[in-house]
Design an enzyme around this catalytic site. Structure first.
Site, short mmCIF file in Angstrom:
data_model
loop_
_atom_site.label_atom_id
_atom_site.label_comp_id
_atom_site.label_asym_id
_atom_site.label_seq_id
_atom_site.Cartn_x
_atom_site.Cartn_y
_atom_site.Cartn_z
N CYS A 163 -10.52 -3.37 -5.16
CA CYS A 163 -9.27 -4.18 -5.33
C CYS A 163 -10.13 -5.47 -5.83
O CYS A 163 -9.52 -5.94 -7.18
CB CYS A 163 -8.40 -4.52 -4.25
SG CYS A 163 -7.25 -3.10 -3.86
N CYS A 212 -10.36 -4.98 -0.47
CA CYS A 212 -11.56 -4.01 -0.27
C CYS A 212 -12.08 -4.13 -1.78
O CYS A 212 -11.76 -4.87 -2.68
CB CYS A 212 -11.03 -2.53 -0.20
SG CYS A 212 -10.24 -1.79 -1.39
N GLU A 217 0.19 5.07 0.63
CA GLU A 217 -0.58 6.33 1.19
C GLU A 217 -0.16 7.59 0.94
O GLU A 217 1.10 7.72 0.37
CB GLU A 217 -0.71 6.20 2.61
CG GLU A 217 -1.45 4.83 3.08
CD GLU A 217 -1.51 4.73 4.80
OE1 GLU A 217 -2.40 4.04 5.13
OE2 GLU A 217 -0.94 5.59 5.38
N GLU A 268 -2.81 -4.40 -3.25
CA GLU A 268 -3.57 -5.29 -4.45
C GLU A 268 -3.51 -4.97 -5.61
O GLU A 268 -3.18 -5.42 -6.67
CB GLU A 268 -4.80 -5.94 -4.02
CG GLU A 268 -4.87 -6.90 -2.73
CD GLU A 268 -5.14 -5.73 -1.50
OE1 GLU A 268 -4.64 -4.79 -1.46
OE2 GLU A 268 -6.05 -6.21 -0.77
N ASN A 293 0.91 -1.22 0.09
CA ASN A 293 0.00 -0.07 -0.13
C ASN A 293 0.72 1.16 0.12
O ASN A 293 1.93 1.17 0.61
CB ASN A 293 -1.07 -0.06 1.29
CG ASN A 293 -0.42 -0.20 2.44
OD1 ASN A 293 0.51 -0.94 2.62
ND2 ASN A 293 -1.11 0.35 3.50
N CYS A 350 -4.06 0.61 -2.59
CA CYS A 350 -3.90 -0.56 -2.00
C CYS A 350 -2.87 -1.36 -2.54
O CYS A 350 -2.50 -1.32 -3.67
CB CYS A 350 -5.24 -1.25 -1.97
SG CYS A 350 -6.64 -0.31 -1.47
ZN LIG Z 1 -8.08 -2.26 -2.01
#
Ligand SMILES: [Zn+2]
Length: 127
Positions: free
Chosen positions: A87, A84, A44, A55, A42, A53
């Site tokens: 993703c 999520c 940010e 993924e 990830n 993310c």
């Molecule tokens: Zn995600």
């Protein structure tokens, strides 16, 4: 694809996470049909909506290098954490087996849980 190898790749990728805001580091690894492993963490951003993310980082790396075929996904986080919704939707775009693609979730204690794509996203959006 060797499950343990894929999970180990996700764990290694987790070490590169840039998560100064949430402190929630995630690593992901996808294997394509040739067996090549693509990893992501990830990333940010102070503008939270710009965060990506792990993924999607892994999948986008694969796509940007010319592959379009995710066979299996592994995720590493402090807890057992499914992808999520965004993703999962991105994964559905490149999943070679929409229903049976395996998703391995691992935590920092070594626990692993397994799900199929259709368990986590039974009805992906399709055009
Ligand atoms: Zn995600």
């Amino acid at each position: 694809m060797d499950k343990e190898r894929l999970i180990a790749s996700a764990r290694t990728a987790r070490g590169q996470a840039f998560a100064p805001y949430s402190k929630y580091a995630v690593g992901a690894a996808v294997a394509d049909a040739s067996g090549h492993i693509w990893t992501g963490c990830n990333v940010e951003n102070a503008s939270y909506g710009a965060t990506v993310c792990a993924e999607r980082v892994a999948i986008f790396k694969m796509v940007s290098e010319g592959r379009r075929d995710v066979r299996v996904l592994a995720i590493s986080a402090s807890n057992i954490a499914p992808p999520c919704g965004i993703c999962l939707q991105v994964l559905s775009e490149f999943a070679t087996e929409q229903d049976s693609l395996m998703i391995y979730l691992s935590d920092s204690e070594g626990l692993v849980e397994e799900f199929t794509m259709s368990q986590l996203l039974p009805h992906p959006f399709k055009l």
